[in-house]
Design a protein around this motif. Structure first.
Motif, mmCIF file in Angstrom:
data_model
loop_
_atom_site.group_PDB
_atom_site.id
_atom_site.type_symbol
_atom_site.label_atom_id
_atom_site.label_comp_id
_atom_site.label_asym_id
_atom_site.label_seq_id
_atom_site.Cartn_x
_atom_site.Cartn_y
_atom_site.Cartn_z
ATOM 1 N N LEU A 179 0.811 -1.217 0.000
ATOM 2 C CA LEU A 179 0.000 0.000 0.000
ATOM 3 C C LEU A 179 0.842 1.264 0.000
ATOM 4 C CD1 LEU A 179 -2.647 -1.137 2.638
ATOM 5 C CD2 LEU A 179 -2.990 -0.956 0.171
ATOM 6 N N GLY A 180 2.024 1.199 0.613
ATOM 7 C CA GLY A 180 2.874 2.376 0.680
ATOM 8 C C GLY A 180 4.098 2.135 1.538
ATOM 9 N N GLN A 181 5.089 2.988 1.366
ATOM 10 C CA GLN A 181 6.328 2.929 2.140
ATOM 11 C C GLN A 181 6.532 4.262 2.837
ATOM 12 O OE1 GLN A 181 8.538 1.701 -1.499
ATOM 13 N NE2 GLN A 181 9.416 0.096 -0.221
ATOM 14 N N LEU A 182 6.845 4.209 4.121
ATOM 15 C CA LEU A 182 6.988 5.410 4.943
ATOM 16 C C LEU A 182 8.396 5.493 5.509
ATOM 17 C CD1 LEU A 182 3.616 4.886 6.771
ATOM 18 C CD2 LEU A 182 4.100 6.809 5.243
ATOM 19 N N SER B 173 11.240 8.791 10.469
ATOM 20 C CA SER B 173 11.287 10.249 10.540
ATOM 21 C C SER B 173 11.107 10.742 11.966
ATOM 22 C CB SER B 173 10.189 10.851 9.642
ATOM 23 O OG SER B 173 10.014 12.225 9.879
ATOM 24 N N MET B 174 11.999 11.624 12.401
ATOM 25 C CA MET B 174 11.864 12.230 13.715
ATOM 26 C C MET B 174 10.622 13.108 13.786
ATOM 27 S SD MET B 174 14.493 14.734 15.800
ATOM 28 C CE MET B 174 15.816 13.521 15.756
ATOM 29 N N ALA B 175 10.319 13.809 12.700
ATOM 30 C CA ALA B 175 9.165 14.704 12.695
ATOM 31 C C ALA B 175 7.866 13.925 12.898
ATOM 32 C CB ALA B 175 9.115 15.486 11.383
ATOM 33 N N VAL B 176 7.737 12.764 12.238
ATOM 34 C CA VAL B 176 6.531 11.950 12.386
ATOM 35 C C VAL B 176 6.367 11.524 13.838
ATOM 36 C CG1 VAL B 176 5.443 9.767 11.754
ATOM 37 C CG2 VAL B 176 6.552 11.155 10.002
ATOM 38 N N ARG B 177 7.465 11.120 14.463
ATOM 39 C CA ARG B 177 7.417 10.702 15.863
ATOM 40 C C ARG B 177 7.051 11.868 16.769
ATOM 41 N NH1 ARG B 177 10.017 12.531 20.259
ATOM 42 N NH2 ARG B 177 12.003 12.542 19.145
ATOM 43 N N GLN B 178 7.665 13.021 16.562
ATOM 44 C CA GLN B 178 7.401 14.183 17.403
ATOM 45 C C GLN B 178 5.953 14.644 17.269
ATOM 46 O OE1 GLN B 178 10.490 16.757 15.864
ATOM 47 N NE2 GLN B 178 11.846 16.347 17.612
ATOM 48 N N ALA C 213 -0.584 17.928 11.208
ATOM 49 C CA ALA C 213 0.476 18.903 11.464
ATOM 50 C C ALA C 213 1.110 19.423 10.181
ATOM 51 C CB ALA C 213 1.550 18.274 12.362
ATOM 52 N N GLU C 214 1.341 18.527 9.211
ATOM 53 C CA GLU C 214 1.974 18.921 7.940
ATOM 54 C C GLU C 214 1.215 18.289 6.784
ATOM 55 O OE1 GLU C 214 6.563 19.669 8.176
ATOM 56 O OE2 GLU C 214 6.166 17.663 8.969
ATOM 57 N N PRO C 215 0.018 18.784 6.492
ATOM 58 C CA PRO C 215 -0.815 18.147 5.473
ATOM 59 C C PRO C 215 -0.234 18.184 4.071
ATOM 60 C CG PRO C 215 -1.748 20.257 6.166
ATOM 61 C CD PRO C 215 -0.635 19.945 7.110
ATOM 62 N N ASN C 216 0.690 19.086 3.817
ATOM 63 C CA ASN C 216 1.286 19.198 2.483
ATOM 64 C C ASN C 216 2.619 18.478 2.358
ATOM 65 O OD1 ASN C 216 -0.859 20.880 1.535
ATOM 66 N ND2 ASN C 216 0.104 22.642 2.527
ATOM 67 N N SER C 217 3.023 17.760 3.402
ATOM 68 C CA SER C 217 4.311 17.073 3.382
ATOM 69 C C SER C 217 4.227 15.791 2.550
ATOM 70 C CB SER C 217 4.743 16.729 4.805
ATOM 71 O OG SER C 217 3.865 15.758 5.366
ATOM 72 N N PRO C 218 5.377 15.301 2.059
ATOM 73 C CA PRO C 218 5.374 14.029 1.317
ATOM 74 C C PRO C 218 4.828 12.862 2.136
ATOM 75 C CG PRO C 218 7.441 15.213 0.963
ATOM 76 C CD PRO C 218 6.705 15.953 2.035
ATOM 77 N N VAL C 219 5.112 12.859 3.444
ATOM 78 C CA VAL C 219 4.612 11.765 4.283
ATOM 79 C C VAL C 219 3.092 11.800 4.361
ATOM 80 C CG1 VAL C 219 4.605 10.782 6.605
ATOM 81 C CG2 VAL C 219 6.738 11.615 5.629
ATOM 82 N N ALA C 220 2.511 12.981 4.538
ATOM 83 C CA ALA C 220 1.054 13.101 4.578
ATOM 84 C C ALA C 220 0.438 12.661 3.250
ATOM 85 C CB ALA C 220 0.646 14.535 4.905
ATOM 86 N N GLU C 221 1.107 12.993 2.164
ATOM 87 C CA GLU C 221 0.620 12.571 0.855
ATOM 88 C C GLU C 221 0.643 11.051 0.724
ATOM 89 O OE1 GLU C 221 -0.956 12.439 -2.829
ATOM 90 O OE2 GLU C 221 -0.870 14.176 -1.485
ATOM 91 N N THR C 222 1.674 10.423 1.270
ATOM 92 C CA THR C 222 1.739 8.959 1.254
ATOM 93 C C THR C 222 0.598 8.356 2.059
ATOM 94 O OG1 THR C 222 4.148 8.989 1.002
ATOM 95 C CG2 THR C 222 3.163 6.952 1.826
ATOM 96 N N PHE C 223 0.311 8.927 3.214
ATOM 97 C CA PHE C 223 -0.807 8.436 4.014
ATOM 98 C C PHE C 223 -2.129 8.576 3.264
ATOM 99 C CE2 PHE C 223 1.876 8.887 7.947
ATOM 100 C CZ PHE C 223 1.729 7.580 8.363
ATOM 101 N N ARG C 224 -2.318 9.662 2.550
ATOM 102 C CA ARG C 224 -3.558 9.831 1.776
ATOM 103 C C ARG C 224 -3.642 8.794 0.660
ATOM 104 N NH1 ARG C 224 -2.555 15.393 2.976
ATOM 105 N NH2 ARG C 224 -1.327 15.669 1.088
ATOM 106 N N HIS C 225 -2.504 8.500 0.046
ATOM 107 C CA HIS C 225 -2.476 7.469 -0.995
ATOM 108 C C HIS C 225 -2.854 6.104 -0.402
ATOM 109 C CE1 HIS C 225 -1.098 5.161 -4.471
ATOM 110 N NE2 HIS C 225 -0.440 4.393 -3.623
ATOM 111 N N ILE C 226 -2.302 5.793 0.766
ATOM 112 C CA ILE C 226 -2.623 4.526 1.434
ATOM 113 C C ILE C 226 -4.109 4.480 1.782
ATOM 114 C CG2 ILE C 226 -2.206 3.134 3.497
ATOM 115 C CD1 ILE C 226 0.674 4.262 3.500
ATOM 116 N N ALA C 227 -4.633 5.591 2.313
ATOM 117 C CA ALA C 227 -6.045 5.640 2.690
ATOM 118 C C ALA C 227 -6.949 5.390 1.489
ATOM 119 C CB ALA C 227 -6.370 6.994 3.334
ATOM 120 N N GLN C 228 -6.617 5.980 0.359
ATOM 121 C CA GLN C 228 -7.429 5.773 -0.836
ATOM 122 C C GLN C 228 -7.371 4.320 -1.294
ATOM 123 O OE1 GLN C 228 -9.636 7.949 -2.474
ATOM 124 N NE2 GLN C 228 -10.141 5.902 -3.272
#
Length: 265
Positions: free
Chosen positions: A209-212, A215-220, A231-246
């Motif tokens: 589904l995706g690779q993450l 990341s220290m930021a994700v943990r914090q 916290a960072e909806p426009n970040s690459p990680v957030a985009e990956t989560f949206r891809h996984i969710a879809q």
């Protein structure tokens, strides 16, 4: 279940792979697509979703009639956890049947309000809670979280096999901590190995589904009660989560179109 359309279990088989962080971000990413989302923290011994959602200690759910509770709300999703019912420092010194009973009460005595997707943050392992869920609720599918490390993959396989034994479709694999990116120089290194998620997905005829990243930021952000999708909806990680969710939503809808595949004794 009353008030719930689809149930998605998020499991790992092994602890320490970031399953709870993945679950909360997946739930928030699904809500961001316009769905009504619930999150049930099924880890009775060590619930963590209260902190990840920023729900303060001592906040308790209100009663909804006799023997039912209203879920708490945070960041636009409904949530229920053992952490809302006991002090955070109180250990659950319970045997398996008591834990299974507590989980069943959380599952069935929460007054979910028209939830499209209820994500269940499963505890590690393949024991009482996993069996209780498969017997007491119509689970639409499961997501398996792993790292690329061989030891984590061993337990991820057990998780897949367990869901297959109880006729719950495995929607796919999320590979967490795939790469470490140096915050100083940007160098990328697969410190837990690489390709593990792809191999196990191919072995069990499911999808990655995706690779993450690690990341220290994700943990914090999770520790601070504002997960990355918020916290960072426009970040690459957030985009990956949206891809996984879809992909999860698409997988659940595909299972529904194919007809009932879950049977209960």
């Amino acid at each position: 279940m009353e008030g719930v359309k689809h149930i998605v279990a998020v499991a790992s088989g092994k602890g320490g792979v970031g399953k709870s962080t993945v679950t909360v971000n997946l739930a928030l990413a699904t809500a961001a697509q316009g769905y009504r989302v619930g999150l049930l923290d099924a880890d009775i011994y060590g619930p963590s979703q209260a902190q990840m959602l920023g729900i303060g200690e001592g906040v308790r759910p209100q009663q909804a009639g006799e023997n039912r509770f209203k879920p708490l709300e945070a960041h636009g999703i409904q949530a229920m956890s053992m952490a809302f019912l006991v002090d955070t420092t109180e250990p659950m010194v319970w045997r398996g049947p008591m834990v299974a009973g507590a989980f069943q009460q959380l599952l069935t005595q929460t007054a979910w309000q028209d939830v499209d997707y209820l994500f269940i943050d499963m505890p590690p392992g393949t024991g009482d809670i996993q069996l209780t869920l498969s017997q007491k609720a119509p689970v639409s599918g499961a997501v398996i979280v792993t790292t690329p490390q061989d030891i984590a993959l061993l337990d991820a396989r057990k998780g897949i096999e367990m869901f297959r034994k109880v006729n719950v479709p495995v929607l796919g694999i999320v590979e967490n901590m795939s790469l470490h990116v140096c915050s100083n120089c940007g160098h990328q290194e697969p410190i837990f190995g690489e390709g593990g998620g792809e191999r196990i997905a191919a072995q069990y005829d499911t999808q990655l589904l995706g690779q993450l990243p690690l990341s220290m930021a994700v943990r914090q952000q999770a520790d601070g009660g504002r997960p990355t999708v918020i916290a960072e909806p426009n970040s690459p990680v957030a985009e990956t989560f949206r891809h996984i969710a879809q992909a999860v939503v698409t997988g659940v809808e595909s299972q529904q179109e194919e007809g009932p595949q879950i049977s209960f004794e």
